[in-house]
Design a protein around this motif. Sequence first.
Motif, mmCIF file in Angstrom:
data_model
loop_
_atom_site.group_PDB
_atom_site.id
_atom_site.type_symbol
_atom_site.label_atom_id
_atom_site.label_comp_id
_atom_site.label_asym_id
_atom_site.label_seq_id
_atom_site.Cartn_x
_atom_site.Cartn_y
_atom_site.Cartn_z
ATOM 1 N N HIS A 22 0.848 -1.200 0.000
ATOM 2 C CA HIS A 22 0.000 0.000 0.000
ATOM 3 C C HIS A 22 0.882 1.248 0.000
ATOM 4 C CE1 HIS A 22 -3.640 -2.163 0.272
ATOM 5 N NE2 HIS A 22 -3.559 -2.502 1.539
ATOM 6 N N GLU A 23 1.855 1.263 0.883
ATOM 7 C CA GLU A 23 2.740 2.431 0.984
ATOM 8 C C GLU A 23 3.452 2.710 -0.333
ATOM 9 O OE1 GLU A 23 5.472 1.986 4.234
ATOM 10 O OE2 GLU A 23 3.813 1.702 5.650
ATOM 11 N N ARG A 24 3.877 1.633 -0.991
ATOM 12 C CA ARG A 24 4.595 1.801 -2.257
ATOM 13 C C ARG A 24 3.657 2.074 -3.418
ATOM 14 N NH1 ARG A 24 10.398 0.869 -1.206
ATOM 15 N NH2 ARG A 24 10.130 1.148 1.032
ATOM 16 N N GLY A 25 2.373 2.061 -3.171
ATOM 17 C CA GLY A 25 1.427 2.354 -4.239
ATOM 18 C C GLY A 25 1.196 1.192 -5.191
ATOM 19 N N LEU A 26 1.590 -0.030 -4.786
ATOM 20 C CA LEU A 26 1.409 -1.191 -5.644
ATOM 21 C C LEU A 26 -0.007 -1.715 -5.582
ATOM 22 C CD1 LEU A 26 4.722 -2.686 -4.683
ATOM 23 C CD2 LEU A 26 3.811 -3.123 -6.926
ATOM 24 N N LEU A 27 -0.556 -1.673 -4.388
ATOM 25 C CA LEU A 27 -1.880 -2.210 -4.154
ATOM 26 C C LEU A 27 -2.728 -1.044 -3.662
ATOM 27 C CD1 LEU A 27 -3.292 -4.983 -4.170
ATOM 28 C CD2 LEU A 27 -2.651 -5.245 -1.774
ATOM 29 N N ALA A 28 -3.890 -0.822 -4.289
ATOM 30 C CA ALA A 28 -4.736 0.304 -3.902
ATOM 31 C C ALA A 28 -5.198 0.143 -2.457
ATOM 32 C CB ALA A 28 -5.938 0.385 -4.824
ATOM 33 N N ILE A 51 1.239 -9.434 -7.878
ATOM 34 C CA ILE A 51 2.415 -8.788 -7.277
ATOM 35 C C ILE A 51 3.410 -9.826 -6.790
ATOM 36 C CG2 ILE A 51 3.181 -7.430 -5.280
ATOM 37 C CD1 ILE A 51 0.562 -5.816 -5.569
ATOM 38 N N ARG A 52 2.900 -10.826 -6.057
ATOM 39 C CA ARG A 52 3.802 -11.837 -5.508
ATOM 40 C C ARG A 52 4.461 -12.654 -6.603
ATOM 41 N NH1 ARG A 52 6.610 -10.565 -2.042
ATOM 42 N NH2 ARG A 52 7.493 -12.611 -2.409
ATOM 43 N N THR A 53 3.719 -12.967 -7.650
ATOM 44 C CA THR A 53 4.297 -13.760 -8.731
ATOM 45 C C THR A 53 5.464 -13.006 -9.365
ATOM 46 O OG1 THR A 53 2.131 -14.726 -9.164
ATOM 47 C CG2 THR A 53 3.793 -14.961 -10.877
ATOM 48 N N LEU A 54 5.240 -11.731 -9.616
ATOM 49 C CA LEU A 54 6.320 -10.933 -10.206
ATOM 50 C C LEU A 54 7.464 -10.763 -9.208
ATOM 51 C CD1 LEU A 54 4.095 -8.324 -12.054
ATOM 52 C CD2 LEU A 54 5.591 -10.035 -13.108
ATOM 53 N N ALA A 55 7.122 -10.512 -7.940
ATOM 54 C CA ALA A 55 8.167 -10.324 -6.931
ATOM 55 C C ALA A 55 8.995 -11.597 -6.775
ATOM 56 C CB ALA A 55 7.550 -9.917 -5.603
ATOM 57 N N ASN A 56 8.333 -12.753 -6.805
ATOM 58 C CA ASN A 56 9.075 -14.012 -6.713
ATOM 59 C C ASN A 56 10.026 -14.177 -7.886
ATOM 60 O OD1 ASN A 56 7.895 -14.822 -4.339
ATOM 61 N ND2 ASN A 56 6.273 -15.972 -5.350
ATOM 62 N N GLY A 58 11.727 -11.919 -8.958
ATOM 63 C CA GLY A 58 12.834 -10.994 -8.750
ATOM 64 C C GLY A 58 12.619 -9.609 -9.332
ATOM 65 N N VAL A 59 11.393 -9.314 -9.736
ATOM 66 C CA VAL A 59 11.117 -7.985 -10.282
ATOM 67 C C VAL A 59 11.025 -6.979 -9.129
ATOM 68 C CG1 VAL A 59 9.503 -6.618 -11.649
ATOM 69 C CG2 VAL A 59 9.808 -9.050 -12.132
ATOM 70 N N PRO A 60 11.735 -5.861 -9.213
ATOM 71 C CA PRO A 60 11.684 -4.853 -8.155
ATOM 72 C C PRO A 60 10.279 -4.273 -8.031
ATOM 73 C CG PRO A 60 13.441 -4.361 -9.727
ATOM 74 C CD PRO A 60 12.623 -5.467 -10.304
ATOM 75 N N LEU A 61 9.894 -3.915 -6.815
ATOM 76 C CA LEU A 61 8.537 -3.428 -6.580
ATOM 77 C C LEU A 61 8.190 -2.217 -7.445
ATOM 78 C CD1 LEU A 61 7.984 -3.871 -2.745
ATOM 79 C CD2 LEU A 61 7.752 -5.481 -4.613
ATOM 80 N N ILE A 82 11.194 -11.032 -18.376
ATOM 81 C CA ILE A 82 11.392 -11.504 -17.003
ATOM 82 C C ILE A 82 11.646 -12.999 -16.994
ATOM 83 C CG2 ILE A 82 10.219 -11.860 -14.803
ATOM 84 C CD1 ILE A 82 8.728 -9.155 -15.487
ATOM 85 N N ASP A 83 10.900 -13.710 -17.812
ATOM 86 C CA ASP A 83 11.089 -15.152 -17.900
ATOM 87 C C ASP A 83 12.482 -15.475 -18.410
ATOM 88 O OD1 ASP A 83 9.785 -17.869 -17.822
ATOM 89 O OD2 ASP A 83 10.534 -17.840 -19.882
ATOM 90 N N HIS A 84 12.952 -14.685 -19.359
ATOM 91 C CA HIS A 84 14.306 -14.894 -19.876
ATOM 92 C C HIS A 84 15.344 -14.774 -18.782
ATOM 93 C CE1 HIS A 84 13.280 -15.411 -23.939
ATOM 94 N NE2 HIS A 84 14.424 -14.978 -24.454
#
Lengths: 239, 239
Positions: A22-28, A51-56, A58-61, A82-84
């Motif tokens: 929420h603080e980072r503005g990722l999730l409303a 969000i978690r799938t991308l974070a897992n 290794g994608v930065p928030l 990302i998959d690459h």
Amino acid sequence: MITIGQLADYAGVTTKAVRHYHERGLLAEPGRDSSGYRRYTAKDAVDLVKIRTLANAGVPLTRIKDLLDADQDTLTAAITEIDHNLHDRIAQLRRTRDQLAQLRGGDRLFVSPEVADYLDDLRELGVSERQTHLERDGWILMQTASPEDASVWIAEKRELIADPEFRALYLEHDAAYDWSPDDPRLPALADRTRTWFASHHSRSETRPVHNPAIARLAAQSQPGASSPAWDRLAQLMKG
Amino acid sequence: MITIGQLADYAGVTTKAVRHYHERGLLAEPGRDSSGYRRYTAKDAVDLVKIRTLANAGVPLTRIKDLLDADQDTLTAAITEIDHNLHDRIAQLRRTRDQLAQLRGGDRLFVSPEVADYLDDLRELGVSERQTHLERDGWILMQTASPEDASVWIAEKRELIADPEFRALYLEHDAAYDWSPDDPRLPALADRTRTWFASHHSRSETRPVHNPAIARLAAQSQPGASSPAWDRLAQLMKG
DNA sequence: GTCGGACCTTGCCCCTGGGGCAAGGTCAAA
DNA sequence: TTTGACCTTGCCCCAGGGGCAAGGTCCGAC
């Protein structure tokens, strides 16, 4: 309408992480109930799993934030990329596993393959562990200071060690480490060494003469790199 | 005797990282030359490569510090363990890759496989995207609020949808979303629905009656979850 | 002999992705 | 009513460095 704890459990994260998003503005920020508790809908659950799938992966928030409100094409392209590099990271981890295995023994981690082969040859010839270790450290320093020179030098040295006469000299130098400085064999060894170098010097090319003692010199600054007999030998060869 | 930059290049790290390892006590502070520059030996190079190998494997620096001056047996055991969870992490990353692929489409990331199969069935039946989406969100909330109940309910629902009569009712409810609230078909639909539930209610077991409208109710708090016709239908069925 | 660029020194603040803990308010069931 | 499991905000902490400042130094070219 679920609570933050239920949402967090659903996605396998902590409530703290959800608030962080929420603080980072990722999730409303969702609506609040009468007591100020956050109340979430299915959309939030879907977003959180994304969000978690991308974070897992290794994608930065900050990038995840951008991706969540990008159009479908951008997202698809990003996922491909990302998959690459997920693929690349897996390959990297596999390499790390191999290196980890080599940490158990062997010097291949610390020197080039050529030098490692050379060190294996030395061990096979019966050269002492002390000497092999000294050589290894010498090559590490050489490779570090000047990789190109080191690669030329190691090639020469491997030719050299193929010569039975040189091999005999090398082994006797190795053995001499433990001799008394007064040992009568020392002057003779010094003499034979000088003779050998004199007769092989002409074969050298225009580049600076490669003295095989360089390895020893490079390692000289380390404790225990020399002995009384070796010091004496060095004096005899200079004189 | 090499400089910090040469050492760092050798190991493929930055000088900053090397200093960091000094601060953390991982790498011994080497001697300094006359101008205060750090001067490194081959041993430092070897130590640094060990540090990086472990760090690449994800070992925290504090643990690396302990491992570096542990005995051989401890180190060997630790390496075995580190290799194990490196293996696990690789497997985890592979799973993440699969999930990433599903992010491109499909709901399997967000609901249980059973629910995902059910949603696929709905799509195959010709149920609208709007309705399928509504169902999905309902199931997400149900699974989050009470996974055991959800698993029972989805089993029931999948039996229900296998009944041609129920299927027809379901599809008509779906279509009714866009009807006018004055549409003459609404009272008839409400009637048939009540009749059907009455005749199938007795088959229900002792656990609370599973009303198929629950999914809709759960999603009710979302914008656009209902329509004038549906509101009218709800009134008709209550009366 | 002096100039430029690439090195080295210490020191301090910054970043990500949260975890921990405090000091409360709330809810549900027994 | 009480107890334990929730929820709220706020603040500080961690690893593993990166960046930048403000200097000192080295080496080769001219």
